[in-house]
Design a protein around this motif. Sequence first.
Motif, mmCIF file in Angstrom:
data_model
loop_
_atom_site.group_PDB
_atom_site.id
_atom_site.type_symbol
_atom_site.label_atom_id
_atom_site.label_comp_id
_atom_site.label_asym_id
_atom_site.label_seq_id
_atom_site.Cartn_x
_atom_site.Cartn_y
_atom_site.Cartn_z
ATOM 1 N N LYS A 84 0.832 -1.207 0.000
ATOM 2 C CA LYS A 84 0.000 0.000 0.000
ATOM 3 C C LYS A 84 0.867 1.258 0.000
ATOM 4 N N THR A 85 2.085 1.147 0.497
ATOM 5 C CA THR A 85 2.925 2.334 0.676
ATOM 6 C C THR A 85 3.545 2.772 -0.650
ATOM 7 N N ASP A 86 3.831 4.060 -0.716
ATOM 8 C CA ASP A 86 4.423 4.636 -1.928
ATOM 9 C C ASP A 86 5.774 3.999 -2.240
ATOM 10 N N LEU A 87 6.069 3.933 -3.506
ATOM 11 C CA LEU A 87 7.391 3.478 -3.937
ATOM 12 C C LEU A 87 7.952 4.524 -4.890
ATOM 13 N N HIS A 88 9.146 5.004 -4.565
ATOM 14 C CA HIS A 88 9.807 5.986 -5.429
ATOM 15 C C HIS A 88 10.829 5.268 -6.299
ATOM 16 N N LEU A 89 10.723 5.513 -7.588
ATOM 17 C CA LEU A 89 11.596 4.857 -8.554
ATOM 18 C C LEU A 89 12.375 5.925 -9.306
ATOM 19 N N TYR A 90 13.693 5.770 -9.314
ATOM 20 C CA TYR A 90 14.578 6.713 -9.993
ATOM 21 C C TYR A 90 15.312 5.959 -11.086
ATOM 22 N N GLY A 91 15.313 6.503 -12.289
ATOM 23 C CA GLY A 91 16.025 5.817 -13.358
ATOM 24 C C GLY A 91 15.978 6.621 -14.633
ATOM 25 N N PRO A 92 16.634 6.120 -15.683
ATOM 26 C CA PRO A 92 16.701 6.878 -16.930
ATOM 27 C C PRO A 92 15.321 7.055 -17.572
ATOM 28 N N VAL A 93 15.193 8.129 -18.300
ATOM 29 C CA VAL A 93 14.013 8.325 -19.146
ATOM 30 C C VAL A 93 13.859 7.072 -20.011
ATOM 31 N N GLY A 94 12.674 6.574 -20.147
ATOM 32 C CA GLY A 94 12.434 5.374 -20.935
ATOM 33 C C GLY A 94 12.011 4.225 -20.034
ATOM 34 N N LEU A 95 12.511 4.241 -18.799
ATOM 35 C CA LEU A 95 12.112 3.182 -17.866
ATOM 36 C C LEU A 95 10.606 3.221 -17.631
ATOM 37 N N LEU B 63 0.729 -12.697 -21.678
ATOM 38 C CA LEU B 63 1.624 -11.612 -21.256
ATOM 39 C C LEU B 63 1.488 -11.247 -19.775
ATOM 40 N N HIS B 64 1.193 -12.226 -18.931
ATOM 41 C CA HIS B 64 1.421 -12.015 -17.501
ATOM 42 C C HIS B 64 2.908 -12.296 -17.236
ATOM 43 N N GLY B 65 3.466 -11.444 -16.358
ATOM 44 C CA GLY B 65 4.912 -11.450 -16.184
ATOM 45 C C GLY B 65 5.494 -12.810 -15.851
ATOM 46 N N ASP B 66 4.783 -13.612 -15.085
ATOM 47 C CA ASP B 66 5.358 -14.893 -14.669
ATOM 48 C C ASP B 66 5.449 -15.890 -15.823
ATOM 49 N N HIS B 67 5.036 -15.466 -17.016
ATOM 50 C CA HIS B 67 5.130 -16.360 -18.175
ATOM 51 C C HIS B 67 6.061 -15.831 -19.266
ATOM 52 N N TYR B 68 6.553 -14.599 -19.104
ATOM 53 C CA TYR B 68 7.417 -14.102 -20.183
ATOM 54 C C TYR B 68 8.565 -13.189 -19.728
ATOM 55 N N LEU B 69 8.633 -12.822 -18.450
ATOM 56 C CA LEU B 69 9.614 -11.795 -18.067
ATOM 57 C C LEU B 69 11.069 -12.225 -18.244
ATOM 58 N N GLY B 70 11.310 -13.510 -18.383
ATOM 59 C CA GLY B 70 12.688 -13.959 -18.625
ATOM 60 C C GLY B 70 13.095 -13.896 -20.084
ATOM 61 N N LEU B 71 12.144 -13.567 -20.942
ATOM 62 C CA LEU B 71 12.409 -13.658 -22.379
ATOM 63 C C LEU B 71 13.462 -12.651 -22.834
ATOM 64 N N ILE B 72 13.325 -11.386 -22.416
ATOM 65 C CA ILE B 72 14.238 -10.363 -22.924
ATOM 66 C C ILE B 72 15.672 -10.657 -22.475
ATOM 67 N N GLY B 73 15.820 -11.140 -21.262
ATOM 68 C CA GLY B 73 17.160 -11.495 -20.788
ATOM 69 C C GLY B 73 17.727 -12.678 -21.557
ATOM 70 N N LEU B 74 16.884 -13.656 -21.826
ATOM 71 C CA LEU B 74 17.337 -14.831 -22.584
ATOM 72 C C LEU B 74 17.728 -14.445 -24.007
ATOM 73 N N VAL B 93 0.049 -10.744 -29.625
ATOM 74 C CA VAL B 93 0.303 -9.398 -30.121
ATOM 75 C C VAL B 93 0.664 -8.518 -28.914
ATOM 76 N N GLY B 94 1.687 -7.727 -29.069
ATOM 77 C CA GLY B 94 2.132 -6.871 -27.963
ATOM 78 C C GLY B 94 3.499 -7.313 -27.467
ATOM 79 N N ALA B 100 10.580 -4.609 -28.422
ATOM 80 C CA ALA B 100 11.150 -3.501 -29.194
ATOM 81 C C ALA B 100 11.513 -2.324 -28.298
ATOM 82 N N VAL B 101 10.661 -2.005 -27.340
ATOM 83 C CA VAL B 101 10.946 -0.838 -26.497
ATOM 84 C C VAL B 101 12.174 -1.107 -25.625
ATOM 85 N N GLN B 102 12.353 -2.339 -25.224
ATOM 86 C CA GLN B 102 13.513 -2.656 -24.376
ATOM 87 C C GLN B 102 14.804 -2.710 -25.209
ATOM 88 N N PHE B 103 14.727 -3.267 -26.395
ATOM 89 C CA PHE B 103 15.912 -3.246 -27.270
ATOM 90 C C PHE B 103 16.278 -1.810 -27.639
#
Lengths: 303, 303
Positions: A84-95, B63-74, B93-94, B100-103
Amino acid sequence: MRFEVLVLGNSSATPMYDRHPTSQVINFNEQLFMVDCGEGTQMQLYRYGIRSNKISHIFISHLHGDHYLGLIGLLSSMHLVGRKTDLHLYGPVGLDEILAVQFKYSDTQIRYNLIFHPTNPDQAEVLFESNSLKVSSFPLTHRIPCTGFRFDEAPRPRPLRIADAQRLKIPTAYYPLLKQGIDYTAPDGTIYQATDLTDPAPASRSYAFCSDTIRTPNYLPYVQDVDLMYHEATFLQELVSRAKETYHTTAQEAAEIAVETSAKKLLLGHYSARYKDLQPLLEEAQAIFPATELSQEGIWYLI
Amino acid sequence: MRFEVLVLGNSSATPMYDRHPTSQVINFNEQLFMVDCGEGTQMQLYRYGIRSNKISHIFISHLHGDHYLGLIGLLSSMHLVGRKTDLHLYGPVGLDEILAVQFKYSDTQIRYNLIFHPTNPDQAEVLFESNSLKVSSFPLTHRIPCTGFRFDEAPRPRPLRIADAQRLKIPTAYYPLLKQGIDYTAPDGTIYQATDLTDPAPASRSYAFCSDTIRTPNYLPYVQDVDLMYHEATFLQELVSRAKETYHTTAQEAAEIAVETSAKKLLLGHYSARYKDLQPLLEEAQAIFPATELSQEGIWYLI
């Protein structure tokens, strides 16, 4: 007051030998900060008994996968376990765009406030400041925009000689002021000097996180005199040309930087997958800067 | 001919107890296919000694994370270790936009051909077909578009009775035809029937991957009569209402589906983090479908 860093990952981009991509947790007086969040960070947090919901701020150095691919999974799991608590995320534009497209396709509306603060890869900035801690970013030089982070403890209170203060019947309400170095004037006009009733404050502690970067003098002004410097040491010096090509640093260069910036202690990391045995990296750095350690995953290092 | 599935992850969305999010590798005659690629999959491949460059096709269910989040690293690591061979990627689709956005932000131009084939969440489709194997997708019903995958071995050759063929002086060049059931006509006009010189072909094998889905009859026609069915079993039946709310299945429902589709064997997975001990899930399913096993990470299951 606790000020320590837990290394969750010390591998460079291709994780091997049960080494994980970069992530660290800094515990400052039981407030947790994360620096970088490579793939598998949420599993590493679980392995080392860190509750993700205690993390209030996450700092991402740059958008190479080995430094942020664990973020979306961690943010999603925080949502799933009811943060429930806020999370502050700092990182490059695009993240922000990377997160948004993934939340869109997974149809996720996270239930806590995620506040994104873009970092500036061109100049140093204060990102966070409280009474007791300041976190800044500073530019590193890598293949893509990249920053390091520096954690500076605020000036610490002067330890009060309580027996003396009690003997002089100074009201306890004034103790915090004396610890800050403020003199006490009694109702009869007598001035009690804080320096007479307190000991000198212990030095404020500081930590610098430097990953990933080519060796350059540009960031050295921002990492002077830290108690602990984490510096990438992807290669041995024999591969210095490979380090330059890939905008990374060697163990020898990391040690030289520690010398040049008067660091008290150096922690190496971001090891290339070509090194199963890390001892040569350590020996190379220690020959120049003896107070060097190899970062190991799961270990808390005092700052 | 080898036809097996290695479970790399059997956890649902919040990975705990050293269980990992969903990913599997199917070895069909030394050609490797991956189904789903949750966070940490590249580390799991390393742990179990699978060379990622042997994987030719990757199928992502949703496209729930627990089914694809390792793909970009792999995909990035495949690039870093110098992959040159084509990689075919099938998913909703998507997924292409997410990659693409991560590459883009990591400034990565991968050096192998990555060929994306969007899947159809509304109807079954053949995705891949060779002389010996067919892979299809079929619609599942989850909170977001989701497909299962079915692997069907092509009709297998009839084992030749070589001693008989040699005795009859049939040229060896005709052996493959006989194995396919094609009769041989000798130069003197004598016809040798394939059925007389071969044994019946062993049954073709098939595998169905069903995760994630609510219980519905809609997909049952696509998963009839498989040798091995992997089915999600996120919850026990006592939480069937929670299963429905979250578009998941219980262990009992998975077993009932195995019965209704005449599966030969059932493998459970996608366990909720609430179950440290998985035995109750197994017992619930086995009470209905005795040929049930709990999937365990790192184990190859024969299909």
